[in-house]
Design an enzyme around this catalytic site. Structure first.
Site, short mmCIF file in Angstrom:
data_model
loop_
_atom_site.label_atom_id
_atom_site.label_comp_id
_atom_site.label_asym_id
_atom_site.label_seq_id
_atom_site.Cartn_x
_atom_site.Cartn_y
_atom_site.Cartn_z
N ASP A 363 47.46 35.22 42.06
CA ASP A 363 46.38 35.82 41.28
C ASP A 363 46.42 37.35 41.33
O ASP A 363 46.85 37.94 42.33
CB ASP A 363 45.06 35.32 41.90
CG ASP A 363 43.89 35.52 40.98
OD1 ASP A 363 44.06 36.12 39.91
OD2 ASP A 363 42.78 35.08 41.36
N TRP A 407 51.34 32.56 38.91
CA TRP A 407 50.03 31.88 39.00
C TRP A 407 49.26 32.05 37.69
O TRP A 407 49.25 33.13 37.10
CB TRP A 407 49.24 32.52 40.14
CG TRP A 407 47.87 31.98 40.43
CD1 TRP A 407 47.54 31.05 41.35
CD2 TRP A 407 46.63 32.38 39.82
NE1 TRP A 407 46.17 30.84 41.37
CE2 TRP A 407 45.59 31.64 40.43
CE3 TRP A 407 46.29 33.28 38.81
CZ2 TRP A 407 44.24 31.79 40.09
CZ3 TRP A 407 44.95 33.42 38.46
CH2 TRP A 407 43.94 32.67 39.10
N ARG A 439 32.43 31.05 41.22
CA ARG A 439 33.45 32.08 41.47
C ARG A 439 33.48 33.10 40.31
O ARG A 439 34.54 33.49 39.84
CB ARG A 439 34.83 31.46 41.67
CG ARG A 439 35.72 32.30 42.59
CD ARG A 439 37.17 31.89 42.55
NE ARG A 439 37.93 32.68 43.53
CZ ARG A 439 39.23 32.87 43.48
NH1 ARG A 439 39.96 32.35 42.53
NH2 ARG A 439 39.83 33.59 44.39
N TRP A 473 49.39 26.24 38.68
CA TRP A 473 48.30 26.04 37.70
C TRP A 473 47.02 25.77 38.49
O TRP A 473 46.85 24.69 39.04
CB TRP A 473 48.65 24.86 36.79
CG TRP A 473 47.69 24.58 35.69
CD1 TRP A 473 46.43 24.08 35.81
CD2 TRP A 473 47.92 24.75 34.30
NE1 TRP A 473 45.86 23.94 34.56
CE2 TRP A 473 46.76 24.34 33.61
CE3 TRP A 473 49.00 25.21 33.54
CZ2 TRP A 473 46.65 24.37 32.23
CZ3 TRP A 473 48.90 25.25 32.16
CH2 TRP A 473 47.73 24.83 31.51
N ASP A 474 46.14 26.76 38.49
CA ASP A 474 44.95 26.66 39.35
C ASP A 474 43.72 26.26 38.54
O ASP A 474 43.71 26.33 37.30
CB ASP A 474 44.72 28.03 40.02
CG ASP A 474 44.09 27.89 41.40
OD1 ASP A 474 43.44 26.87 41.65
OD2 ASP A 474 44.25 28.83 42.20
N ASP A 542 43.35 25.15 50.44
CA ASP A 542 43.35 26.58 50.76
C ASP A 542 43.33 26.80 52.26
O ASP A 542 43.46 27.91 52.73
CB ASP A 542 42.11 27.26 50.15
CG ASP A 542 42.32 27.57 48.68
OD1 ASP A 542 43.44 27.34 48.18
OD2 ASP A 542 41.37 28.03 48.03
C1 GLA Z 1 42.58 29.51 44.64
C2 GLA Z 1 43.87 28.93 45.16
C3 GLA Z 1 44.55 29.92 46.08
C4 GLA Z 1 44.80 31.20 45.33
C5 GLA Z 1 43.50 31.73 44.75
C6 GLA Z 1 43.73 32.92 43.85
O1 GLA Z 1 41.65 29.68 45.67
O2 GLA Z 1 43.64 27.72 45.79
O3 GLA Z 1 45.75 29.39 46.58
O4 GLA Z 1 45.74 30.97 44.30
O5 GLA Z 1 42.82 30.75 44.00
O6 GLA Z 1 42.57 33.40 43.30
#
Ligand code: GLA
Length: 775
Positions: A363, A407, A439, A473-474, A542
């Protein structure tokens, strides 16, 4: 392997049999699911005997007082015909009533699999049984599909509803499968949790009543994974009968286990009926996602081996199927949003020098994305951080000999973004209500075609311009205010969102099969078989604290193979738990998965660099076994130990991870148990690892020839430039001896230090390599 004889269907996999039959009134009666039957075993022997009238039940037909649907073991059931248990359907039929009675009409046995329109499904099944059920009063049809995956010992099930009547039919509940098991004392196991505590295994007794395992967040969720098990009470990792279930779906799911007053156990799974309603007009059909079932009489590990084989061979597809995953560096936990080109290039250079293969820019690389307040949706390079263009940066990474990955969070938008300013209507919200943020972001409305087109164009352009070979891909918030002006019936929202997501993923990635996709949803908020049909690996959590990962990865390992689990070494003390764990343990845990590093490599001491380079070399040597070997959980009687094992395909090499959580004083002797290897003689040795003297703190003064201050400069320098070889054991023995367990060296317990002591303390661990020598 699918047979039909004497009104009985028999489905055989390599080690299991599933049997049901058509009753005289046309209902499908479940007969048997378990270990393979003899060809002579008959349904009439195995089926429930109905020789008593059950008081106050409703007779299905006046001609047979013993035939009451409420007391039968069924494969499918309706409402309004005397079965009061939870039905797999709740249908407002074209005549406005909730009554239906679907009975056998015809069947067909076909080779292979029959794909589902718009939904991902398992592929390369051996045979499919298609059964058509027709309602006795209205022109409505249900088609049940059973596909056999012989080698995996898996049977999948799904259902399709077709309305051939002129009036509309409203679906409120339509599950993928249902089955009634004969009375048995079962425990139900589910994977539950939340953000940074995903997939914790929970057990409860199945008693009379209903247990529901579901999600309603818009994704399969970190709260309750769709996978679950039913196991006989005495079941252990290696012994006992276990049924495993899962669903190939990434949206709201529901599974329920209901034990009725006569102890029959009804299991169903499918789309969550909560807030769901679907209108089916004349000649329209609705297809459910595919449910997965397996059985093993070899305990939980046996069930896991079936599921792992199934995922690796019938879910994960394309160029990354059964292919070793690259070892990656991800900059997220090293930099968060605070980076520039110089910093990233230094990290990449370090990553390359240490042996890593792929650099992932997480990110913060685009738009005004300097925090999570702004920029989501604007996938144009942030020129303050990367002054040239993305291709230029990617080329610099590639010229170092690393692959380049990127990302995205394509399903989301920040209100503070150009995308939102130009297209506020792309975001999900109710027109008369204050929009809700999570968020600092909103979810894009994937029910809208223009939104799907926008995402496909935007992401595809960047992938092609910069020749990206890996995508993370988040998806970082749950859906609220499920409302889309693009659909008439809002009860369709959640399912249409997921159909939209699947369409987007297919349109982007089918054309670019070389790209390795790793999906993520704040970690494991969408760790499911639906996503695995597109992304061969998923970021599990995470939380990268290895002790927390022992719980998370153990939970996931029941249903998902290690080739699908993203696991990274990060900083200690850990950013979420403040737990200080040895570097060796962080690697020893992360190795059981798709290994990556996610810490500031620029700050590593020379000792740590050497250590990490050795870890990576070791991982590469054994990567195939780690990712694709047969993974088992080894039972230990000690609550503070976790033991994992991977055995290679030939069964001549095993890797064992031996992990200790909180140390007990004066620990009793440990044993190394290795299972599932060929009969023969083996060399066993410990993976060499380093012991940092900082671990001993002030204790070091007891062995140092000169007086050292614990926080003095000499100690600090010594800790950066000097470490001890951790204890190593090596011996030769037979497979039988290994199966019963070999005593290991004693643990450190404060009575002095010598190199034969295993220094585990809190959070210590070792890897043992077992290799055959007589071949
Ligand atoms: C999420 C993902 C993390 C990271 C952050 C970036 O929390 O799980 O691994 O990529 O976003 O904002």
């Amino acid at each position: 392997m699918i047979l039909f004889k004497d009104n009985t269907f028999r489905l055989d996999t390599a080690n299991t049999t599933y049997m049901f039959r058509i009753t005289k009134f046309g209902h499908l009666e479940h007969v048997y699911y378990g270990a393979s039957l003899d060809s002579e075993d008959l349904a009439e022997v195995l089926a429930q005997k109905r020789t008593a009238m059950i008081g106050n039940s409703v007779d299905y037909d006046g001609s047979d007082k013993y035939y009451s649907l409420d007391n039968m073991c069924l494969e499918w059931s309706d409402n309004g015909r005397g079965d009061y248990r939870q039905s797999p359907t709740e249908l407002k039929m074209p005549d406005g009533s909730f009554i239906s009675d679907f009975i056998y009409d015809s069947h067909d046995i076909k080779d292979g699999t029959i794909p589902i329109k718009g939904l991902p499904s398992a592929y390369e099944g051996d045979q499919t049984l298609v059964i058509t059920l027709k309602d006795t009063a209205l022109n409505v049809v249900i088609t049940l599909y059973y596909t056999v995956f012989k080698k995996s010992d898996v049977i999948t099930r799904r259902a399709v509803l077709t309305n051939n009547s002129p009036g509309p039919l409203h679906i409120r509940r339509f599950m993928s499968m249902m089955v009634d098991f004969h009375p048995e004392k079962f425990n139900m196991y589910t994977l539950d949790g939340g953000w940074i505590k995903e997939a914790h295994l929970n057990r409860r007794n199945v008693e009379q009543g209903i247990i529901v395992n579901s999600s309603n967040t818009g994704n399969s969720s970190n709260r309750h994974n769709p996978a679950f098990m039913l196991a006989e009470e005495s079941c252990t990792e290696d012994h006992g009968r276990v049924f495993g279930f899962n669903l190939i779906y990434s949206g709201n799911h529901q599974s329920s286990v209901e034990k009725n007053g006569r102890d029959i156990i009804r299991v169903s799974t499918g789309i969550n009926p909560h807030l769901f309603e679907w209108e089916l007009n004349e000649n329209e059909s609705f297809e459910t996602p595919e449910a997965v079932m397996t059985f093993s009489n070899k305990g939980f590990n046996g069930m896991s081996h079936n599921m792992h084989h199934f995922v690796n061979n019938h879910i994960v597809r394309g160029q990354w199927k059964n292919r070793e995953r690259p070892m990656l560096f991800n900059n997220w936990e090293a930099t968060f949003f605070n980076f520039d080109e110089g910093k990233l290039l230094k990290l990449a250079k370090n990553a390359k020098d240490l042996g890593m293969e792929l650099f992932v820019l997480d990110d913060g690389w685009f738009g005004e994305r300097n925090s999570d307040n702004a920029g989501l949706g604007d996938y144009n390079i942030n020129t303050k951080k990367l002054p040239h263009n993305l291709k230029n940066f990617a080329d610099k990474i590639r010229s170092m000999g690393l692959e380049f990955g990127l990302w995205f969070e394509p399903e989301m938008v920040n209100p503070d973004s150009n995308l939102y300013r130009e297209h506020p209507e792309y975001a999900i919200r109710h027109p008369d209500r204050q929009p809700l943020l999570g968020r600092n972001q909103m979810v894009l409305d994937l029910c809208k075609k223009e939104v799907r087109d926008h995402i496909v164009d935007n992401v595809s352009r960047i992938l092609d311009e910069s020749d990206i070979s890996y995508v993370k891909w988040d998806m970082n918030r749950n859906i609220a205010e499920a409302y889309s002006p693009a659909i008439k019936n809002q009860g369709e929202f959640y399912h249409r969102y997921i159909l939209g997501l699947y369409e987007i993923l297919s349109r982007i990635f089918d054309k670019r099969p070389n790209i390795l996709l790793e999906s993520c949803a704040s970690g494991g908020n969408r760790f499911d078989l639906g996503m695995l049909c597109f992304s061969p690996q998923i970021w599990a959590s995470d939380n990268t604290d290895p002790i927390e990962r022992l719980k998370i990865q153990t939970g996931l390992s029941y249903f998902y193979p290690l080739s699908t689990i993203g696991s990274h070494v990060s900083q200690a003390p850990h950013q979420q738990t403040l737990r200080d764990t040895p570097l060796s343990t962080r690697f020893n845990v992360s190795g059981f998965g798709c290994l990556g590093y996610e810490l500031d490599l620029r700050n590593l001491s020379s000792e740590e660099k050497k250590d990490i380079a050795n870890q990576i070399e070791f991982y590469k040597k054994y990567r195939k076994i780690y990712q694709y070997g047969t993974f088992s959980r080894i039972s230990t009687s000690k609550a503070n130990k976790v033991v994992w094992q991977c055995v290679d395909e030939d069964k001549n090499t095993a890797l064992t991870g031996f992990f200790q959580t909180l140390v007990n004083t004066a620990e009793s002797d440990d044993r190394l148990i290795v299972k599932g290897i060929n009969m023969g003689r083996y060399n066993v040795r410990t993976r060499p690892q380093r012991l940092y003297i900082g671990r001993f703190g002030e204790l070091i003064k007891h062995i140092s020839p000169v007086e050292l201050k614990p926080d003095g400069i000499i100690m600090s320098l010594a800790n950066r430039h000097f470490s001890l070889a951790d204890s190593e054991e090596s011996f030769i023995c037979s497979s039988n001896a290994l199966e019963s367990g070999i005593p290991l060296s004693s643990q450190f317990m404060g009575t002095g230090y010598n190199k034969n002591l295993r220094v585990l303390g809190d959070f210590g661990s070792y890897i043992y390599i077992t290799e055959r020598i007589d071949v």
